[in-house]
Design a protein around this motif. Structure first.
Motif, PDB file in Angstrom:
ATOM      1  N   ILE A   8      41.395  13.703  -6.547  1.00  0.00           N
ATOM      2  CA  ILE A   8      40.092  13.342  -6.009  1.00  0.00           C
ATOM      3  C   ILE A   8      39.618  12.074  -6.707  1.00  0.00           C
ATOM      4  N   THR A   9      39.101  11.153  -5.920  1.00  0.00           N
ATOM      5  CA  THR A   9      38.523   9.920  -6.449  1.00  0.00           C
ATOM      6  C   THR A   9      37.014  10.002  -6.255  1.00  0.00           C
ATOM      7  N   ILE A  10      36.279   9.865  -7.343  1.00  0.00           N
ATOM      8  CA  ILE A  10      34.819   9.942  -7.321  1.00  0.00           C
ATOM      9  C   ILE A  10      34.265   8.542  -7.574  1.00  0.00           C
ATOM     10  N   VAL A  11      33.328   8.113  -6.735  1.00  0.00           N
ATOM     11  CA  VAL A  11      32.681   6.810  -6.906  1.00  0.00           C
ATOM     12  C   VAL A  11      31.254   7.052  -7.374  1.00  0.00           C
ATOM     13  N   MET A  12      30.912   6.469  -8.525  1.00  0.00           N
ATOM     14  CA  MET A  12      29.581   6.592  -9.102  1.00  0.00           C
ATOM     15  C   MET A  12      28.947   5.205  -9.191  1.00  0.00           C
ATOM     16  N   GLY A  13      27.658   5.159  -9.003  1.00  0.00           N
ATOM     17  CA  GLY A  13      26.936   3.894  -9.072  1.00  0.00           C
ATOM     18  C   GLY A  13      25.995   3.862 -10.258  1.00  0.00           C
ATOM     19  N   ASN A  14      25.869   2.678 -10.842  1.00  0.00           N
ATOM     20  CA  ASN A  14      24.968   2.466 -11.964  1.00  0.00           C
ATOM     21  C   ASN A  14      24.861   0.963 -12.182  1.00  0.00           C
ATOM     22  N   ASP A  15      23.659   0.479 -12.411  1.00  0.00           N
ATOM     23  CA  ASP A  15      23.455  -0.955 -12.650  1.00  0.00           C
ATOM     24  C   ASP A  15      24.168  -1.437 -13.910  1.00  0.00           C
ATOM     25  N   LYS A  16      24.557  -0.526 -14.764  1.00  0.00           N
ATOM     26  CA  LYS A  16      25.210  -0.886 -16.023  1.00  0.00           C
ATOM     27  C   LYS A  16      26.676  -1.272 -15.843  1.00  0.00           C
ATOM     28  N   TYR A  17      27.257  -0.934 -14.685  1.00  0.00           N
ATOM     29  CA  TYR A  17      28.651  -1.290 -14.417  1.00  0.00           C
ATOM     30  C   TYR A  17      28.737  -2.714 -13.896  1.00  0.00           C
ATOM     31  N   PRO A  18      29.794  -3.454 -14.248  1.00  0.00           N
ATOM     32  CA  PRO A  18      29.905  -4.860 -13.847  1.00  0.00           C
ATOM     33  C   PRO A  18      29.698  -5.110 -12.346  1.00  0.00           C
ATOM     34  N   LYS A  19      30.257  -4.269 -11.495  1.00  0.00           N
ATOM     35  CA  LYS A  19      30.083  -4.461 -10.049  1.00  0.00           C
ATOM     36  C   LYS A  19      29.143  -3.423  -9.444  1.00  0.00           C
ATOM     37  N   GLY A  20      28.475  -2.665 -10.302  1.00  0.00           N
ATOM     38  CA  GLY A  20      27.524  -1.668  -9.840  1.00  0.00           C
ATOM     39  C   GLY A  20      28.124  -0.310  -9.521  1.00  0.00           C
ATOM     40  N   THR A  21      29.449  -0.217  -9.510  1.00  0.00           N
ATOM     41  CA  THR A  21      30.103   1.065  -9.238  1.00  0.00           C
ATOM     42  C   THR A  21      31.266   1.290 -10.201  1.00  0.00           C
ATOM     43  N   ARG A  22      31.619   2.556 -10.335  1.00  0.00           N
ATOM     44  CA  ARG A  22      32.767   2.943 -11.147  1.00  0.00           C
ATOM     45  C   ARG A  22      33.523   4.012 -10.379  1.00  0.00           C
ATOM     46  N   THR A  23      34.827   3.890 -10.336  1.00  0.00           N
ATOM     47  CA  THR A  23      35.677   4.860  -9.653  1.00  0.00           C
ATOM     48  C   THR A  23      36.530   5.581 -10.685  1.00  0.00           C
ATOM     49  N   GLU A  43      28.003  16.496  -9.543  1.00  0.00           N
ATOM     50  CA  GLU A  43      26.746  16.761 -10.239  1.00  0.00           C
ATOM     51  C   GLU A  43      26.991  16.938 -11.730  1.00  0.00           C
ATOM     52  N   GLY A  44      28.083  17.606 -12.081  1.00  0.00           N
ATOM     53  CA  GLY A  44      28.437  17.759 -13.491  1.00  0.00           C
ATOM     54  C   GLY A  44      28.713  16.417 -14.149  1.00  0.00           C
ATOM     55  N   LEU A  45      29.406  15.543 -13.422  1.00  0.00           N
ATOM     56  CA  LEU A  45      29.672  14.207 -13.959  1.00  0.00           C
ATOM     57  C   LEU A  45      28.367  13.433 -14.144  1.00  0.00           C
ATOM     58  N   GLN A  46      27.424  13.603 -13.221  1.00  0.00           N
ATOM     59  CA  GLN A  46      26.134  12.928 -13.343  1.00  0.00           C
ATOM     60  C   GLN A  46      25.401  13.393 -14.595  1.00  0.00           C
ATOM     61  N   LEU A  47      25.457  14.689 -14.881  1.00  0.00           N
ATOM     62  CA  LEU A  47      24.790  15.214 -16.072  1.00  0.00           C
ATOM     63  C   LEU A  47      25.372  14.628 -17.355  1.00  0.00           C
ATOM     64  N   LEU A  48      26.659  14.305 -17.331  1.00  0.00           N
ATOM     65  CA  LEU A  48      27.327  13.746 -18.505  1.00  0.00           C
ATOM     66  C   LEU A  48      27.214  12.226 -18.586  1.00  0.00           C
ATOM     67  N   SER A  49      26.642  11.614 -17.560  1.00  0.00           N
ATOM     68  CA  SER A  49      26.587  10.149 -17.500  1.00  0.00           C
ATOM     69  C   SER A  49      25.267   9.612 -18.036  1.00  0.00           C
ATOM     70  N   ASP A  50      25.156   8.309 -17.980  1.00  0.00           N
ATOM     71  CA  ASP A  50      23.941   7.619 -18.411  1.00  0.00           C
ATOM     72  C   ASP A  50      23.212   7.076 -17.178  1.00  0.00           C
ATOM     73  N   GLY A  51      22.822   7.991 -16.283  1.00  0.00           N
ATOM     74  CA  GLY A  51      22.056   7.577 -15.112  1.00  0.00           C
ATOM     75  C   GLY A  51      22.874   7.259 -13.875  1.00  0.00           C
ATOM     76  N   ASP A  52      24.109   7.720 -13.805  1.00  0.00           N
ATOM     77  CA  ASP A  52      24.946   7.464 -12.627  1.00  0.00           C
ATOM     78  C   ASP A  52      24.404   8.197 -11.402  1.00  0.00           C
ATOM     79  N   THR A  53      24.692   7.637 -10.233  1.00  0.00           N
ATOM     80  CA  THR A  53      24.415   8.299  -8.967  1.00  0.00           C
ATOM     81  C   THR A  53      25.736   8.487  -8.239  1.00  0.00           C
TER      82      THR A  53
END
Length: 68
Positions: A8-23, A43-53
């Motif tokens: 599974i490939t999960i795409v998360m967004g956050n302004d802190k990433y160089p292109k705004g997304t992380r895969t 949702e679990g990954l979001q809880l462990l992140s620094d503001g990812d969507t």
């Protein structure tokens, strides 16, 4: 055909990433994940992140076909 593996490939967004997304790719998950399982995992990954969507995901299933 027989199941070999599922990824599974999960795409998360956050302004802190160089292109705004992380895969991120996760291998060897259950053969047929449900939409609910994928969303719960994200949702679990979001809880462990620094503001990812959560922006989306892709399920890749590998089956093996015997030559016989």
């Amino acid at each position: 055909m027989s199941w070999k593996k599922t990824s599974i490939t999960i795409v998360m967004g956050n302004d802190k990433y160089p292109k705004g997304t992380r895969t991120a790719t996760f291998n060897n998950i259950v053969p047929d994940p449900t939409e609910k399982q994928i969303k719960s995992f994200a949702e679990g990954l979001q809880l462990l992140s620094d503001g990812d969507t959560y922006l989306g995901s892709e399920v890749i299933k590998h089956d093996q076909l015997s030559a016989e």
